[in-house]
Design an enzyme around this catalytic site. Sequence first.
Site, mmCIF file in Angstrom:
data_model
loop_
_atom_site.group_PDB
_atom_site.id
_atom_site.type_symbol
_atom_site.label_atom_id
_atom_site.label_comp_id
_atom_site.label_asym_id
_atom_site.label_seq_id
_atom_site.Cartn_x
_atom_site.Cartn_y
_atom_site.Cartn_z
ATOM 1 N N ASP A 272 0.858 -1.186 0.000
ATOM 2 C CA ASP A 272 0.000 0.000 0.000
ATOM 3 C C ASP A 272 0.892 1.231 0.000
ATOM 4 O O ASP A 272 1.658 1.453 0.941
ATOM 5 C CB ASP A 272 -0.900 -0.012 1.240
ATOM 6 C CG ASP A 272 -2.043 0.985 1.168
ATOM 7 O OD1 ASP A 272 -1.928 1.982 0.427
ATOM 8 O OD2 ASP A 272 -3.068 0.758 1.846
ATOM 9 N N ARG A 274 -0.327 4.389 -0.300
ATOM 10 C CA ARG A 274 -1.130 5.574 -0.025
ATOM 11 C C ARG A 274 -0.602 6.362 1.172
ATOM 12 O O ARG A 274 0.038 5.806 2.059
ATOM 13 C CB ARG A 274 -2.590 5.176 0.230
ATOM 14 C CG ARG A 274 -3.313 4.683 -1.002
ATOM 15 C CD ARG A 274 -4.702 4.187 -0.679
ATOM 16 N NE ARG A 274 -4.665 2.967 0.125
ATOM 17 C CZ ARG A 274 -5.754 2.298 0.510
ATOM 18 N NH1 ARG A 274 -6.957 2.762 0.178
ATOM 19 N NH2 ARG A 274 -5.636 1.190 1.224
#
Length: 340
Positions: A272, A274
Amino acid sequence: MGVPVVLEGAAGAALVLAAETLGPARLAAAQALGRPVLAITGRRAATLKARAYDGDVARVVLPAEADTAWIAAVADPADDLSAPMKGPLRTEREGDATLHRAAIRLAKAARLLPAALVLPLADPAALAAEGLTTVSAAAVAPHELSPFDEIVAARVPLELAEASRLHIFRPDDGAEEHYAIEIGAPDRAKPVLSRLHSACFTGDLLGSLKCDCGPQLRAALGQMGREGEGILLYLNQEGRGIGLANKMRAYSLQDQGFDTVEANHRLGFEDDERDFRIGAALLRELGFGRVRLMTNNPAKVARLESCGIAVTERVPLKVGETRFNHHYLATKAKKSGHLL
């Protein structure tokens, strides 16, 4: 565009070219100046069984026969199975990798494959006539989040929540805009029903059955509409932060039999990518410090709380399972800790 930039830092300076946009002429020009190396992430190095002496980055030495096709094969896993690398790849052990890390971060920021050709420069001023952009490595390193400005807000009645306003936020550093959909008139003194929703072109707009993003978006808006208030943050972090093109590359790898986490790693990305600080910053800009967070991901709760936003309740959002995404959801549960 494939145009090189000059990175400068305490460790010196280097000419940097993104591997994905590298052409033969620019490769030849770089090699005429010295001996560049190919910087790849530790994740990609693990796939290629190359030693990442610097942990999160590996500096691959270019063999004499290296051309743009060879560099592309190292950077892009598309043909890993059909044309395995001959190897073994030799990587540098000595020296500083600060500029190489910065080069990879630049490639990621441009939503390109995380690989870059890096050529140390003894005299960066010698390239002044080329008019190349010079970037400070410190500016590329992980840093405090850029401030956001609310550009405009306007009423936008939605099918699932008619009393809605759309807020547009723009960061000062010129990165992507992000959006907040405010439903009703939530009391800033109370925990607000919220969702941090990452943009998903395929799921949100096209109705893709490979993920549960579209159903989650509509279910969240629907519940907020029924309760009469809520905040949905629509964050432009497609593909868990790797961009749409790289997400499609990951989908292609999934077609070869890899799961969603394995595909990201083979591309050179983390599970991930983000930045959840953005969601926390926008909530604060809107005047909220406490939320009832709609998510199946405990890690998202933890990250938001680490940014100073109190999560008083995790509201499950279990919708959108299909025969096309069953394995994807199972992988999220097993490897990413989602409660599904």
